[in-house]
Design a protein around this motif. Structure first.
Motif, PDB file in Angstrom:
ATOM      1  N   ILE A 263       4.759   3.387   7.085  1.00 12.53           N
ATOM      2  CA  ILE A 263       4.616   2.775   6.073  1.00 12.53           C
ATOM      3  C   ILE A 263       3.004   2.872   5.729  1.00 12.53           C
ATOM      4  O   ILE A 263       2.477   3.068   4.632  1.00 12.53           O
ATOM      5  N   GLY A 264       2.128   2.606   6.616  1.00 15.70           N
ATOM      6  CA  GLY A 264       0.835   2.721   6.263  1.00 15.70           C
ATOM      7  C   GLY A 264       0.222   4.350   5.915  1.00 15.70           C
ATOM      8  O   GLY A 264      -0.762   4.220   5.171  1.00 15.70           O
ATOM      9  N   TRP A 265       1.214   4.934   6.329  1.00 13.63           N
ATOM     10  CA  TRP A 265       0.801   6.418   5.908  1.00 13.63           C
ATOM     11  C   TRP A 265       0.685   6.707   4.644  1.00 13.63           C
ATOM     12  O   TRP A 265       0.222   7.628   3.938  1.00 13.63           O
ATOM     13  N   PHE A 266       1.610   5.695   3.658  1.00 16.82           N
ATOM     14  CA  PHE A 266       1.477   6.179   2.297  1.00 16.82           C
ATOM     15  C   PHE A 266       0.168   5.737   1.743  1.00 16.82           C
ATOM     16  O   PHE A 266      -0.128   6.703   0.651  1.00 16.82           O
ATOM     17  N   GLY A 267      -0.396   4.776   2.399  1.00 11.47           N
ATOM     18  CA  GLY A 267      -1.855   4.504   2.128  1.00 11.47           C
ATOM     19  C   GLY A 267      -2.670   5.543   2.245  1.00 11.47           C
ATOM     20  O   GLY A 267      -3.762   6.282   1.628  1.00 11.47           O
ATOM     21  N   PHE A 268      -2.531   6.133   3.558  1.00 12.13           N
ATOM     22  CA  PHE A 268      -3.261   7.368   4.195  1.00 12.13           C
ATOM     23  C   PHE A 268      -3.287   8.485   3.131  1.00 12.13           C
ATOM     24  O   PHE A 268      -4.308   9.107   2.955  1.00 12.13           O
ATOM     25  N   ASN A 269      -2.055   8.907   2.847  1.00 12.70           N
ATOM     26  CA  ASN A 269      -1.713  10.137   2.025  1.00 12.70           C
ATOM     27  C   ASN A 269      -1.927   9.895   0.628  1.00 12.70           C
ATOM     28  O   ASN A 269      -2.682  10.702  -0.132  1.00 12.70           O
ATOM     29  N   ALA A 270      -1.444   8.835   0.119  1.00 13.59           N
ATOM     30  CA  ALA A 270      -1.213   8.734  -1.304  1.00 13.59           C
ATOM     31  C   ALA A 270      -2.676   8.029  -1.954  1.00 13.59           C
ATOM     32  O   ALA A 270      -3.104   8.454  -2.717  1.00 13.59           O
ATOM     33  N   GLY A 271      -3.201   7.313  -0.972  1.00 13.71           N
ATOM     34  CA  GLY A 271      -4.522   6.648  -1.465  1.00 13.71           C
ATOM     35  C   GLY A 271      -5.646   7.698  -1.484  1.00 13.71           C
ATOM     36  O   GLY A 271      -6.647   7.602  -2.177  1.00 13.71           O
ATOM     37  N   SER A 272      -5.396   8.883  -0.761  1.00 16.35           N
ATOM     38  CA  SER A 272      -6.418   9.855  -0.819  1.00 16.35           C
ATOM     39  C   SER A 272      -6.372  10.549  -2.124  1.00 16.35           C
ATOM     40  O   SER A 272      -7.655  11.401  -2.184  1.00 16.35           O
ATOM     41  N   ASN A 273      -5.603  10.357  -3.007  1.00 16.97           N
ATOM     42  CA  ASN A 273      -5.747  10.788  -4.223  1.00 16.97           C
ATOM     43  C   ASN A 273      -6.958   9.997  -5.015  1.00 16.97           C
ATOM     44  O   ASN A 273      -7.437  10.292  -6.284  1.00 16.97           O
ATOM     45  N   LEU A 274      -7.463   8.853  -4.642  1.00 16.54           N
ATOM     46  CA  LEU A 274      -8.323   7.913  -5.239  1.00 16.54           C
ATOM     47  C   LEU A 274      -7.805   7.498  -6.718  1.00 16.54           C
ATOM     48  O   LEU A 274      -8.917   6.628  -7.281  1.00 16.54           O
ATOM     49  N   GLU A 275      -6.830   7.814  -7.050  1.00 14.30           N
ATOM     50  CA  GLU A 275      -6.365   7.131  -8.327  1.00 14.30           C
ATOM     51  C   GLU A 275      -4.969   6.989  -8.271  1.00 14.30           C
ATOM     52  O   GLU A 275      -4.158   7.218  -7.455  1.00 14.30           O
ATOM     53  N   ALA A 276      -4.403   6.114  -9.235  1.00 10.91           N
ATOM     54  CA  ALA A 276      -3.011   5.668  -9.266  1.00 10.91           C
ATOM     55  C   ALA A 276      -2.331   6.492 -10.335  1.00 10.91           C
ATOM     56  O   ALA A 276      -2.441   6.048 -11.611  1.00 10.91           O
ATOM     57  N   ASN A 277      -1.794   7.725 -10.246  1.00  8.17           N
ATOM     58  CA  ASN A 277      -1.031   8.392 -11.028  1.00  8.17           C
ATOM     59  C   ASN A 277       0.120   9.122 -10.603  1.00  8.17           C
ATOM     60  O   ASN A 277       0.454   8.837  -9.480  1.00  8.17           O
ATOM     61  N   GLY A 278       0.430  10.082 -11.487  1.00  6.17           N
ATOM     62  CA  GLY A 278       1.592  11.004 -11.158  1.00  6.17           C
ATOM     63  C   GLY A 278       1.615  11.713  -9.719  1.00  6.17           C
ATOM     64  O   GLY A 278       2.373  11.950  -9.138  1.00  6.17           O
ATOM     65  N   LEU A 279       0.357  12.151  -9.453  1.00 11.89           N
ATOM     66  CA  LEU A 279       0.065  13.124  -8.408  1.00 11.89           C
ATOM     67  C   LEU A 279       0.228  11.919  -7.081  1.00 11.89           C
ATOM     68  O   LEU A 279       0.395  12.198  -5.919  1.00 11.89           O
ATOM     69  N   THR A 280      -0.337  10.854  -7.233  1.00 12.04           N
ATOM     70  CA  THR A 280      -0.336   9.726  -6.148  1.00 12.04           C
ATOM     71  C   THR A 280       1.438   9.541  -5.889  1.00 12.04           C
ATOM     72  O   THR A 280       1.660   9.248  -4.807  1.00 12.04           O
ATOM     73  N   GLY A 324       2.117  16.354   9.871  1.00 11.64           N
ATOM     74  CA  GLY A 324       2.303  17.849   9.030  1.00 11.64           C
ATOM     75  C   GLY A 324       2.168  17.872   7.557  1.00 11.64           C
ATOM     76  O   GLY A 324       1.660  18.884   7.118  1.00 11.64           O
ATOM     77  N   VAL A 325       2.622  16.679   7.057  1.00 13.29           N
ATOM     78  CA  VAL A 325       2.428  16.644   5.507  1.00 13.29           C
ATOM     79  C   VAL A 325       1.017  16.160   4.935  1.00 13.29           C
ATOM     80  O   VAL A 325       0.757  16.250   3.944  1.00 13.29           O
ATOM     81  N   THR A 326       0.339  15.530   5.875  1.00 17.07           N
ATOM     82  CA  THR A 326      -0.886  15.117   5.594  1.00 17.07           C
ATOM     83  C   THR A 326      -1.846  15.833   4.868  1.00 17.07           C
ATOM     84  O   THR A 326      -2.530  15.724   4.083  1.00 17.07           O
ATOM     85  N   PRO A 327      -2.181  17.215   5.263  1.00 17.88           N
ATOM     86  CA  PRO A 327      -2.963  18.269   4.460  1.00 17.88           C
ATOM     87  C   PRO A 327      -2.018  18.576   3.236  1.00 17.88           C
ATOM     88  O   PRO A 327      -3.093  19.074   2.250  1.00 17.88           O
ATOM     89  N   ALA A 328      -1.061  18.422   3.240  1.00 24.86           N
ATOM     90  CA  ALA A 328      -0.185  19.108   2.041  1.00 24.86           C
ATOM     91  C   ALA A 328       0.053  18.081   0.887  1.00 24.86           C
ATOM     92  O   ALA A 328       0.566  18.443  -0.179  1.00 24.86           O
ATOM     93  N   ALA A 329      -0.055  16.682   1.369  1.00 25.01           N
ATOM     94  CA  ALA A 329       0.578  15.826   0.359  1.00 25.01           C
ATOM     95  C   ALA A 329       0.653  15.695  -1.015  1.00 25.01           C
ATOM     96  O   ALA A 329       1.434  15.619  -1.770  1.00 25.01           O
ATOM     97  N   GLY A 330      -0.776  16.311  -1.750  1.00 24.50           N
ATOM     98  CA  GLY A 330      -0.983  16.208  -2.992  1.00 24.50           C
ATOM     99  C   GLY A 330      -0.808  17.704  -3.414  1.00 24.50           C
ATOM    100  O   GLY A 330      -0.944  17.890  -4.704  1.00 24.50           O
TER     101      GLY A 330
END
Length: 465
Positions: A263-280, A324-330
């Motif tokens: 659950i925390g990893w959603f912040g880890f990966n999606a937060g790395s976009n620094l914005e709240a949008n479709g890529l997130t 595995g998905v961490t470097p690829a998430a976005g």
């Protein structure tokens, strides 16, 4: 600084990237702070901190024997606390500052930052950090705390490799040296750049080469995995390793910790976009499906090889998929994320179950087998599945103001380059650091203390009374 991509371009969307350079150095539009973006980054920072405390602590705590559970919990807690202080004192400045122009750059510019923001000097409630959209900003303090959460979990991962046998002081000394000499340079090399308003400013070495690492496959997972492997090799195996049973003492605790990590990893990966949008949203979906695929891949692989799908195998596979998905998430589409998850789950399963016993290194909680190997798999496959023809996002050319040409062969080469540099860098630093600690503090507790358990002999308490 000449870049190997199309002339004058930089890759967009490389998450965790640095702030825009000083406003007097570049002509930038007036800052536009979106409260939704700011809120998402701060919530993501809290989610990432939850990954370490309590997620990683419980995950690791359940995997060791009952006489050592408190020692692992304390190592994770202390590591987190030390890194949080070091980050705001000097770590942020070394990772995410640098000259604004090529004329000001020196030979070390691509590899490490400066001390201009030591003690968070100049970072106020009014200072801004640019996101990945030109002229869109979040509070710089939000970026600082988000990256602090990353800096705290990376060295905390390492403690699992030497669990149940290393001195508490030795663990702390090792991770501090590694933080300064390996984590900060890798973060700078992979994530530091001028921002979209100064895309042609100097950047980190691997960022300048076009390496894609959305949320830390190289910076965190390969980096920490290699460090754990080296530390485990030099420290030597636990007493009785390979001859005595060393089964996890509480898989319920491990499952709970693993779910908190997920659950925390959603912040880890999606937060790395620094914005709240479709890529997130894409990063959230990719994190979910890649992890699910890896959990099933490991469980079914174990079912086929050993005749039973275990809970430990399922949760281990889930962590492998997250890595595995961490470097690829976005950068990849959901189908690419599933493929990466399947590959990470199966390959990490083979390394942990088959290869580890042949190597003979007692990586207690499989830090390298899951984080190191999973990070390598994800980093390389990012270069494949980021291709638009396979549903990926490709790259963005800031100079042209649109999508750039994607060359899969070149991108895979760049990804491999990043992996090789990370493995060598972390390996050399870790080897020197662990030997320095061994010569000064000593690595191992005494044999009697190890058999009695570190909870009582090091910390003077028992987990269960």
């Amino acid at each position: 600084m000449a870049l190997p991509l199309a002339a004058g371009t930089l890759l967009a969307l490389t998450a965790g990237a640095a702030l825009a350079q000083a406003p007097e150095a570049v002509a930038a539009p007036a800052p536009v702070m979106d409260k939704g973006d700011a809120a998402w980054v701060m919530i993501s920072a809290v989610l990432v901190m939850m990954m370490t405390l309590p997620g990683l602590a419980l995950f690791y705590g359940g995997l060791v024997r009952s006489r050592n559970v408190l020692s692992v919990l304390m190592q994770v807690l202390a590591t987190f606390s030390v890194m949080a202080i070091l980050w705001v004192v000097v770590g942020y400045s070394l990772a995410f500052t640098g000259p604004a122009t090529a004329e000001e750059a020196g030979p070390l510019t691509p590899f490490i930052g400066g001390l201009s923001k030591m003690f968070l000097g100049g970072v106020t409630t009014s200072s801004m950090a640019e996101t990945f959209s030109t002229g869109v900003f979040i509070p710089e303090l939000a970026f600082v705390v988000f990256q602090m959460a990353f800096a705290c979990i990376a060295p905390a991962l390492i403690v699992g490799a030497t669990a149940e046998r290393m001195k508490f002081a030795a663990v702390l000394a090792f991770v501090v040296i590694w933080f300064f000499l390996s984590y900060l340079p890798m973060a700078h090399m992979v994530w530091w750049w001028g921002g979209p308003s100064a895309y042609d400013a100097p950047s980190g070495y691997l960022f300048g080469h076009g390496a894609l690492d959305f949320a830390g496959g190289t910076v965190i997972h390969i980096n920490a995995g290699v460090a754990g492997l080296v530390a485990a090799m030099v420290a030597g195996p636990r007493l009785g390793y390979g001859r005595e049973p060393m089964a996890p003492h509480n898989l319920t605790m491990t499952m709970l910790g693993g779910c908190l990590l997920w659950i925390g990893w959603f912040g880890f990966n999606a937060g790395s976009n620094l914005e709240a949008n479709g890529l997130t949203a894409l990063a959230i979906i990719n994190t979910a499906v890649a992890t699910a695929a890896a959990a099933l891949a490991w469980a079914f692989g174990e079912w086929a090889m050993r005749g039973h799908p275990s809970l430990l195998g399922g949760v281990s596979g889930a962590i492998a998929g997250l890595v595995g998905v961490t470097p690829a998430a976005g950068f990849v589409g959901p189908m690419g994320a599933i493929a990466i998850g399947l590959a990470a789950g199966l390959i990490c399963f083979w390394v942990v179950v088959s290869l580890k016993s042949r190597i003979g290194i007692d990586d207690s909680l499989d830090v390298f087998g899951i984080h190191g190997v999973g990070g390598i798999v994800g980093a390389i496959l990012t270069g494949v599945f980021a291709a638009p023809s396979l549903g990926g996002a490709g790259i963005y050319d800031y100079a042209a103001g649109g999508p750039g040409a994607f060359d899969m062969g070149h991108q895979v080469y760049v990804q491999v380059l990043g992996v090789v540099i990370c493995v060598i860098w972390s390996g050399v630093v870790s080897f020197l650091a662990i030997h320095l600690v061994r010569m000064t503090i000593g690595l191992r507790v005494g044999a009697t203390d190890e058999r009695q358990g570190l909870d009582l002999t090091t910390h003077g308490e028992n987990a269960y009374n």
